[in-house]
Structures are given as C-alpha cells and as structure tokens.
Scaffold this motif. Structure first.
Motif, PDB file in Angstrom:
ATOM      1  N   ALA A 268      -4.354   9.086  51.807  1.00 33.43           N
ATOM      2  CA  ALA A 268      -4.072   7.983  50.892  1.00 33.43           C
ATOM      3  C   ALA A 268      -2.695   7.394  51.129  1.00 33.43           C
ATOM      4  O   ALA A 268      -2.432   6.248  50.762  1.00 33.43           O
ATOM      5  N   PRO A 272      -5.872   2.756  52.412  1.00 33.02           N
ATOM      6  CA  PRO A 272      -6.806   2.868  51.282  1.00 33.02           C
ATOM      7  C   PRO A 272      -7.925   3.860  51.578  1.00 33.02           C
ATOM      8  O   PRO A 272      -8.435   3.952  52.695  1.00 33.02           O
ATOM      9  N   LEU A 273      -8.280   4.662  50.548  1.00 25.98           N
ATOM     10  CA  LEU A 273      -9.385   5.605  50.679  1.00 25.98           C
ATOM     11  C   LEU A 273     -10.708   4.902  50.383  1.00 25.98           C
ATOM     12  O   LEU A 273     -10.761   3.900  49.661  1.00 25.98           O
ATOM     13  N   PRO A 275     -14.240   4.512  48.501  1.00 24.44           N
ATOM     14  CA  PRO A 275     -14.530   4.744  47.078  1.00 24.44           C
ATOM     15  C   PRO A 275     -14.946   6.177  46.773  1.00 24.44           C
ATOM     16  O   PRO A 275     -14.542   6.752  45.741  1.00 24.44           O
ATOM     17  N   GLN A 277     -14.141   8.943  48.442  1.00 29.92           N
ATOM     18  CA  GLN A 277     -12.973   9.804  48.546  1.00 29.92           C
ATOM     19  C   GLN A 277     -12.038   9.623  47.349  1.00 29.92           C
ATOM     20  O   GLN A 277     -11.487  10.584  46.802  1.00 29.92           O
ATOM     21  N   GLN A 278     -11.860   8.361  46.964  1.00 28.59           N
ATOM     22  CA  GLN A 278     -11.017   8.084  45.805  1.00 28.59           C
ATOM     23  C   GLN A 278     -11.573   8.740  44.556  1.00 28.59           C
ATOM     24  O   GLN A 278     -10.834   9.344  43.767  1.00 28.59           O
ATOM     25  N   GLU A 279     -12.879   8.661  44.373  1.00 29.64           N
ATOM     26  CA  GLU A 279     -13.538   9.283  43.217  1.00 29.64           C
ATOM     27  C   GLU A 279     -13.370  10.786  43.246  1.00 29.64           C
ATOM     28  O   GLU A 279     -13.173  11.444  42.218  1.00 29.64           O
ATOM     29  N   ASN A 309      -3.048   3.112  47.438  1.00 29.55           N
ATOM     30  CA  ASN A 309      -4.054   3.573  46.475  1.00 29.55           C
ATOM     31  C   ASN A 309      -3.417   3.618  45.091  1.00 29.55           C
ATOM     32  O   ASN A 309      -3.041   4.701  44.591  1.00 29.55           O
ATOM     33  N   ILE A 312      -4.958   6.073  42.359  1.00 29.05           N
ATOM     34  CA  ILE A 312      -4.612   7.492  42.547  1.00 29.05           C
ATOM     35  C   ILE A 312      -3.154   7.732  42.141  1.00 29.05           C
ATOM     36  O   ILE A 312      -2.814   8.766  41.540  1.00 29.05           O
TER      37      ILE A 312
END
Length: 380
Positions: A268, A272-273, A275, A277-279, A309, A312
């Motif tokens: 990150a 940008p990760l 979606p 991975q971000q979740e 990000n 995050i």
C-alpha cells in the motif's frame, strides 16, 4: 592504649636485664621506643608495679628506673608519677633496697643529684646494698619537699575508682612467699610451685592486654521490648506454595494473519491496493486492532500511505489514536503537502475520533497557506 607486639617484647626484655646497668637499659629503651608512645608504656609499668608479686625485685627496680628516667629530660615537676615514687619510698612493707633506690631516683632529679648509682646493675645494687648508709625520711618530709611537684594520678578517668584493677592479687598465694626466688617457693602447706615459664607467659600476656581503665562494670541495660506481631506479619515463615499455572493462549498461535497485513501495508505504500486486498486489511485490523502495532508503518512512511490508500491510512490512524506515538503521526500529517487525499484523511478522522484542537488549527492554517501560494494561470 594497648601495647603492640614489638613494644611488649621490648618492655619484657628490658625488665629481665638484671645484669645490665640501669643507665644502659634506660638509654636503649628510650632509643627504641616512639616518644609518642611513652605514655602507654609508662602506664603499663605503673600497673605492674601496683602488685608486688607481679615482678621480681630486680624487675621492680628496673621498672622504677625506666618510669622515672623517661621524664628525666624535663623538670621533676613535669613527671606525672612523683606521687607514686613518694608512696613507694614510704612503703613500710617494701624492701629497704627498693625504698632506697626510689629515694635516690627522686634525689637525682635535683640540681646536685648524683646518678652514679644508675651505673650499677639491678642484681649488683641488691647484692651490695647496705641499709646502714641510707636514711628514710617520713612521708610528711617527702610530701613537703615535693609538694609543688605532685600531680594528680595520670590516666585517671571518672569510672576508674569504681573499676577493678587489671592485676588482681591471687588469694591462694600466701603473703609471705618469696616471689623473687627461681622456684617461687611457698610456705609449708601452700599450693604447688609456680614455674618460671608460667610466670613469664603470664607477664607477657598482661603486658599485651593491660588497660589503664581497669576492668569496668558491666552496665545493665534492659532488653528492648518486642513489638506486637501484626496479622500476616509472619506469613513468610510458611509461604503458600499452591500456585496455579497460567496458560499463554497466544503461544504457538498462527501469525500468518499478521504477516499478511504487513505485506499488504508494504504494498500500500507503493501504490493503490486492489479492492479485495484493501478489504482484507480493513477486516483484519477490525478483528484484531493490535495488529496495527506490528504492521510496519513508521510515521515517516505515513504520507506515502495517505496518497496511495487514504482509507487504509484512516483506519490505521484510528487504531493508533491511543498510541504514545500518535503525536508523531499527526506531526507528519500536518506538515505534508496538501492534497485531496490528505484532506480526505483529515476529514474522515474528524468524524471518527476526537482530534487535538491544535492539530486541526495547524492543518487549517497550512491549507490556507497552500491555497494562497497556488498560481492562477490567466486565460490568453
């Protein structure tokens, strides 16, 4: 005041030199001693002379000579033992040669006093003594003659009169026994003879342990009372050893989730990760807020996370709000270049947690300053 080993041996050897002239004994003694130690040495001789059975006749004469001649370089009035010599000269129970010798010592301190008698040895003085040529003045005459020279008893203390002497007479030794004979013969019916070896050993022991204060009283002191025992004070005598084992449930736990979050945070910071991975990061931080302390996000790396990000970054800062290092994160955030992502992060934080007023004030000030510095390009 106690004598050293060397001083004890020196004093003992001088007392046994009955074949050496008095003046030579005194000269050798004064040359070998430290003048600052003359006082305790003289006090030891005084204590030995107080008991007539401690020293032989020749030893007593040598002791008197040393005791008097130690102060012969000073006026007779400076000799602290003048009273002792007067008492010895007037002692009716003492041998006449001893009384005569003490009188000659007193007379030698005057302007016309002769010291020829000191060229004899103690043994020859006793052997050649003729009582018919000596006169023995009364105590009154001596006291009148030396009245201005008599000093208070040396080494006296307020407790000395109530103390036992260091040398206590043996009640089993008859008064008429001859302590000067080699065999120390006793009267018929008396106890066994005292050997010369035993006598020498006793004399050496006394010289090494004599004290001018005598054997004082043992002052009775009441034993202090014990404090009352409090409840639980002596629990340590019987400690409770019934301990329960506490299991560490985190031991051998699966740390793969923490490793996964660290890897995703590292990605990150670079971009940008996805979606998914971000979740995953948001879910893991929600399920275990302590993972935020192990995700590897240092304050200096916060701008990179904010720009790549922001969601995050908001989640991480929310979880770190009670951390001692949160001030460092806020300092980096307020000083980074203003952007839409940084404004989004601060906006979300204001609704999620209570931010410090100083941080909010500084951030708004920086935003205004950044806006004023934007250059507006005019239309052609």
């Amino acid at each position: 005041m106690a004598l050293s080993f060397e001083e004890t041996n020196l004093l003992y050897s001088q007392l046994r030199s009955e074949q050496i002239p008095f003046d030579e004994i005194v000269t050798e003694f004064l040359n070998k001693i430290n003048r600052s130690r003359s006082s305790p040495l003289s006090a030891s001789l005084l204590l030995l002379l107080q008991n007539k059975k401690m020293l032989k006749s020749t030893e007593r004469l040598i002791a008197f000579a040393i005791l008097y001649q130690t102060y012969s370089s000073q006026p007779t009035s400076a000799n602290p033992y003048v009273a002792l010599f007067i008492n010895a000269a007037c002692d009716e129970d003492a041998e006449k040669y001893e009384r005569a010798f003490v009188l000659q010592l007193l007379a030698s301190g005057g302007s016309g006093g002769s010291k020829e008698f000191l060229k004899q040895s103690a043994a020859n003085y006793i052997k050649l003594f003729d009582p018919s040529v000596h006169a023995f003045p009364s105590r009154e005459q001596l006291q009148h003659q030396y009245s201005d020279k008599v000093h208070p008893e040396a080494h006296n203390s307020i407790f000395k009169n109530d103390s036992l002497k260091n040398i206590v007479p043996d009640p089993d030794v008859p008064r008429g026994c001859d302590a000067n004979s080699p065999e120390f013969d006793l009267q018929p019916g008396a106890k066994p003879k005292l050997g010369s070896g035993d006598r020498d050993e006793a004399l050496l022991g006394l010289l090494a342990n004599l004290s001018t204060e005598g054997i004082g009283h043992q002052w009775i002191r009441p034993r202090p009372p014990r404090l009352p025992i409090q409840d639980g004070e002596l629990v340590w005598l019987n400690p409770d050893s019934n301990h329960e084992l506490v299991w560490d449930h985190g031991m051998c736990a699966d740390t793969s989730k923490g490793a996964a979050v660290r890897d995703l945070i590292a990605k990150a910071l670079k971009g940008p990760l996805a979606p998914a991975q971000q979740e995953q990061v948001l879910v893991e931080l929600t399920n275990d807020p302590k993972l935020v302390y192990h995700c590897g996000l240092a304050p200096r790396k916060l701008p990179e996370l904010v720009e790549n990000n922001p969601l995050i970054a908001v989640e991480v800062l929310t979880k770190l709000i009670n951390s001692p290092e949160i001030a460092d994160y806020f300092t980096v955030l307020v000083n980074m270049d203003m952007s839409l992502h940084s404004m989004e992060v601060v906006n979300r934080l204001t609704t999620a947690v209570e931010l410090p007023k100083e941080f909010v004030r500084m951030y708004i000030t920086n935003c205004i300053s950044s806006c004023e510095n934007i250059k507006v390009h005019s239309m052609p």
